[in-house]
Design an enzyme around this catalytic site. Structure first.
Site, short mmCIF file in Angstrom:
data_model
loop_
_atom_site.label_atom_id
_atom_site.label_comp_id
_atom_site.label_asym_id
_atom_site.label_seq_id
_atom_site.Cartn_x
_atom_site.Cartn_y
_atom_site.Cartn_z
N THR A 198 28.45 10.03 52.03
CA THR A 198 28.29 11.09 53.11
C THR A 198 29.20 10.25 54.30
OG1 THR A 198 26.30 12.00 52.30
CG2 THR A 198 26.87 12.28 54.53
N THR B 270 24.23 7.28 49.65
CA THR B 270 22.58 6.86 49.73
C THR B 270 21.97 7.42 48.46
OG1 THR B 270 21.93 9.23 50.60
CG2 THR B 270 22.57 7.30 52.22
#
Ligand code: ASP
Length: 325
Positions: free
Chosen positions: A15, A92
């Protein structure tokens, strides 16, 4: 720590560097160049070279083969560019798995490696990207000991004790509180960063009431060489189910290594407490102690990938190489 040298960066996706498209957030190539410019503009001269893996990925697509690509990029930054530390930018979702994979693949690497990423793309209002990036670089600039660490939301978490815990806040990672023992392995593990192992693909099976033993049988029949069996509490399992025991016996006879871990977030397997876990042991299951799923999966895959026979893999699963058990 190596004297001199710069901090190398491996950009893998996630991200932190994504941009919004029609289908939602997706990686956008050229992240390394954008970061280099931004860091230069902030007067950061201790960073580089940058390696951008192509294509950048959402870390949901990362597997053990991807860990090896990241590990190879890290090794080349250290050995060919003389970097004194390496930052890995990663999504993540599977960062804790990659961190665990790197911890075992890069055994013996003489410099520190820090993984970070972000819950919001860098540059958008309210993003945690810049804080994580600059905090991770500051950590590396301070010359921490060699080893693999996740840096996120101001926290440093050793790779072997790290899990993604939250999806709605920026403090996405936790240091797991499983009982583990520190201390180096009593013997030299038979692999290191000097010759990167190609990890074997292994499976994770969580037990649950009504567990269907054919799931384990099918893995064994398909030739999967290892399985992390997520047991209850301190290592119990439905041993009254004879089909379950037969599946474990089949695994043993085919040299499929079965490792028991605890489903409890703060638990550890301690065989010998209950008769049920004693039965697991006699069926050839090895205790994974307090290993997290991420660590058990990575370690088992790397041991099997290193070509160790099943008996040696079982032995090494019981040895604390990095304080993981
Ligand atoms: N899906 C993203 C990834 O893991 C999530 C993130 O980076 O926060 O690549």
């Amino acid at each position: 720590m190596k004297a001199g040298g710069k901090i190398g960066v491996v950009v893998t996706g996630g991200t932190i560097g994504m941009q919004a498209g029609d289908a939602g957030l997706a990686p956008a190539a050229g992240l390394a160049a954008r970061l280099r410019e931004t860091l230069c503009a902030h007067g950061r001269r201790d960073v580089g070279p940058f390696v951008e893996l192509a294509p950048l990925i959402d870390s949901a697509n990362a597997g053990p083969e991807f860990w090896v690509r990241v590990a190879a990029a890290v090794v080349s930054l250290v050995e060919e560019s003389d970097c004194r530390g390496v930052l890995v930018l990663h999504g993540t979702d599977t960062m804790a798995y990659t961190a665990a994979g790197l911890a075992f693949l890069l055994l013996g690497l003489p410099v520190p490696v820090v993984l970070t990423g972000a819950m919001h793309p860098i540059g958008v209002a309210g993003s945690d990207g810049w804080d994580n990036l600059s905090g991770a670089l500051d950590l590396l600039a301070g010359g921490p000991p060699a080893g693999i660490t996740v840096y996120f939301a101001g926290r440093q978490i050793p790779a072997v004790h790290c899990s993604k815990w939250r999806t709605r806040t920026t403090d996405a990672f936790t240091r797991t509180l499983r009982p583990t023992s520190d201390g180096p392995a009593p013997a030299q593990p038979p692999w290191s960063y000097r010759k990167l192992v190609a990890p074997a693909r292994v499976a994770v099976l969580p037990l649950h009431p009504g567990f269907e033993p054919t799931a384990l049988e099918a893995l064994v029949a398909a030739g999967v060489p290892g399985c992390v069996l997520e047991c209850y509490g301190s290592g119990t399992a439905p041993v009254a189910d004879l089909r379950f025991i037969a599946a474990l016996e089949l695994a043993r006879s085919r040299n499929t290594v079965v490792v028991a871990t605890s489903q409890c977030p703060e638990g550890a397997v301690a065989f010998g407490h209950y008769a049920t876990d004693h039965r697991l042991k006699t069926a050839g299951v090895v205790s994974g102690g307090g290993m997290t799923r991420e660590v058990a999966l990575a370690k088992l895959g790397i041991l099997l990938g290193a070509g160790l026979p099943a008996a040696a893999c079982r032995d090494w699963m019981g040895v604390s190489v990095l304080g993981e058990i």
